[in-house]
Motif scaffolding. Structure first.
Motif, PDB file in Angstrom:
ATOM      1  N   ASP A 146     -60.618  -0.173 -51.251  1.00  0.00           N
ATOM      2  CA  ASP A 146     -59.783   0.982 -51.594  1.00  0.00           C
ATOM      3  C   ASP A 146     -59.711   1.940 -50.415  1.00  0.00           C
ATOM      4  O   ASP A 146     -60.190   1.638 -49.318  1.00  0.00           O
ATOM      5  N   ALA A 147     -59.124   3.125 -50.627  1.00  0.00           N
ATOM      6  CA  ALA A 147     -58.923   4.083 -49.536  1.00  0.00           C
ATOM      7  C   ALA A 147     -59.751   5.349 -49.692  1.00  0.00           C
ATOM      8  O   ALA A 147     -59.738   6.209 -48.811  1.00  0.00           O
ATOM      9  N   TYR A 152     -54.536   6.639 -54.611  1.00  0.00           N
ATOM     10  CA  TYR A 152     -54.384   5.251 -54.178  1.00  0.00           C
ATOM     11  C   TYR A 152     -54.535   4.359 -55.407  1.00  0.00           C
ATOM     12  O   TYR A 152     -55.569   4.379 -56.080  1.00  0.00           O
ATOM     13  N   THR A 153     -53.530   3.551 -55.720  1.00  0.00           N
ATOM     14  CA  THR A 153     -53.425   2.965 -57.053  1.00  0.00           C
ATOM     15  C   THR A 153     -54.437   1.869 -57.365  1.00  0.00           C
ATOM     16  O   THR A 153     -54.587   1.490 -58.536  1.00  0.00           O
ATOM     17  N   SER A 254     -53.212  -1.754 -47.428  1.00  0.00           N
ATOM     18  CA  SER A 254     -51.804  -1.738 -47.825  1.00  0.00           C
ATOM     19  C   SER A 254     -50.963  -1.708 -46.551  1.00  0.00           C
ATOM     20  O   SER A 254     -51.478  -1.403 -45.464  1.00  0.00           O
ATOM     21  N   LEU A 257     -51.259   1.476 -44.261  1.00  0.00           N
ATOM     22  CA  LEU A 257     -52.575   2.031 -43.930  1.00  0.00           C
ATOM     23  C   LEU A 257     -53.226   1.115 -42.886  1.00  0.00           C
ATOM     24  O   LEU A 257     -54.162   0.382 -43.168  1.00  0.00           O
ATOM     25  N   TYR A 266     -54.547  10.099 -43.960  1.00  0.00           N
ATOM     26  CA  TYR A 266     -53.701   9.733 -45.098  1.00  0.00           C
ATOM     27  C   TYR A 266     -53.755  10.712 -46.278  1.00  0.00           C
ATOM     28  O   TYR A 266     -52.694  11.107 -46.801  1.00  0.00           O
ATOM     29  N   GLU A 270     -49.965  12.209 -46.872  1.00  0.00           N
ATOM     30  CA  GLU A 270     -49.203  11.546 -47.927  1.00  0.00           C
ATOM     31  C   GLU A 270     -48.683  12.536 -48.959  1.00  0.00           C
ATOM     32  O   GLU A 270     -47.603  12.321 -49.530  1.00  0.00           O
TER      33      GLU A 270
END
Length: 414
Positions: A146-147, A152-153, A254, A257, A266, A270
């Motif tokens: 993940d981020a 972030y989905t 992604s 990224l 980010y 974003e």
């Protein structure tokens, strides 16, 4: 000749053991870790392999993963579980961007060419596993990088899958991975409870400073999911590590990224895209540059440098995105340079950029639209009326203090 080789090897081994058992060397290693110097991090997948997949023996497994599911030998989680003795891999599930992490539209379900297994998209007709998808599965395994950012989905996909697992009585395993922007810096407003969405699963600050495994524990308890949750922990990860300190190769989670630098910036950049600002999508440096056709990069960079934001420098740079917002248009822009990573507060940076643009171009930016990702009505209203960024940040203090107490209950690492 063989005896001499053995003798030399024995001498070398004894010398190595002597050196690494030295208190001075041990102390030096501890200090290196404490300062965030590169270490050899073993991910949850790596440690599962060391355990010879024992936690999954005898189970029929559904795997939620994508291209970031790699071990230390860069073998995929799919490959490892498909060939793990005593483990039956039944189905695959992919998040936004698909199994290969390259798609920017809705993703359709398909078949995995290497295993022949169904790949159920959780970013297409449904964002949650259906009962039919879960047939024949008694363990769900989540392994995605993940981020470290609330909107972030991938983390929402994890939450939805945990809910489905709890409903069906299916055990849920998270193979833990590093938070790429560290485990110490908490930043941004808390999500308003009525703003929950696919980009806002649970009330957290934008930058929540937990690993994906720690976050799963928080979701399970604080969101009252009640899943049979098991986190396969990492080894040798420290809270002050940014991704560059892990010794692991960065795999862009992604399409945009692409760099660890972009990952740090980010969260703050974003939030601006919905307000009418290109955040570098369609350029060679997404999330490291921003701009618009109506912007003068020199003026904006000068105004931001006058703020003396720690760890950051701003340089005027033209950009012409080939896709995304302002595709094909010549934009005045600003490139962002990072000095000391731990000093950077990217959400504060985003607020400062918003404030400068509102002052210089009041008719060009629509800060009300930042609500989608900021997820906090009070913060967006302060931005809209021109409150100083330092006041906005100060207004988060009580909420973040309460969150700090909550998140510490779920720490797995120091």
């Amino acid at each position: 000749m063989l005896r001499n080789h053995r003798s030399s090897f024995s001498f070398f081994l004894s010398l190595t053991l002597l050196v690494f058992s030295s208190p001075a060397i041990a102390a030096k290693a501890k200090n290196a870790a404490r300062k965030g110097r590169p270490g050899r991090v073993q991910t949850g997948l790596d440690f599962l392999e060391i355990q010879k997949f024992a936690p999954l023996k005898g189970k029929h497994v559904g795997l939620i993963t994508n291209h970031t599911g790699l071990d230390a030998q860069e073998k995929t989680t799919i490959d490892r579980l498909a060939h793990a003795p005593g483990v039956t891999l039944v189905a695959l599930f992919s998040p936004e961007h698909g199994l290969a992490g390259k798609m920017d539209d809705k993703v359709t379900s398909t078949k995995d060419p290497s295993t022949g297994l169904p790949v159920y998209s959780l970013y297409g007709e449904t964002k949650r596993p259906t009962d039919e998808m879960l047939n024949g599965i008694d363990a769900l395994v989540f392994d995605i990088q993940d981020a470290g950012v609330r909107f972030y989905t991938y983390t929402t996909t994890m939450g939805y899958c945990m809910e489905a697992a709890a409903k069906k009585g299916i055990a849920f395993y998270v193979l833990d991975r590093p938070n790429p922007i560290g485990g110490e810096i908490v930043e941004g407003p808390m999500l308003d409870d009525d703003k929950r969405d696919f980009v806002a699963y649970f009330p957290l600050p934008v930058r929540y400073a937990l690993t994906i495994g720690e976050l799963a524990q928080l979701y399970n308890t604080e969101n009252k999911i009640g899943a049979d949750l098991h986190v396969i922990q990492m080894r040798n990860w420290h809270r002050n590590y940014f991704y560059d300190s892990t010794g692991l190769r960065w795999v862009p989670p992604s399409p945009n990224l692409r760099t660890t630098k972009g990952a740090i910036l980010y969260p703050g950049l974003e939030i601006l895209q919905n307000a009418g600002i290109s955040v570098g999508r369609g350029t060679e440096a997404p999330f490291e540059i921003f701009g618009a056709p109506w912007m003068n990069g020199e003026d904006v960079a000068s105004a931001l440098n006058a703020k003396h934001l720690p760890g950051l420098k701003f340089v005027a740079q033209l950009l012409i995105p080939v896709s995304g917002l302002y595709a094909g248009q010549r934009c005045g822009g600003v490139s962002i340079k990072i000095g000391e990573k731990s000093a950077v507060r990217s959400i504060r940076m985003g607020l400062e950029i918003a404030a400068v643009l509102k002052k210089l171009y009041p008719d060009k930016v629509d800060l009300a639209k930042t609500i989608t990702l900021l997820g906090n009505a009070a913060t967006v209203e302060e931005l809209r009326i021109g409150a100083p960024p330092e006041k906005i940040v100060a207004d988060w203090k009580d909420d973040l203090a309460a969150y700090e107490k909550t998140r510490r209950k779920y720490f797995l690492y120091k």
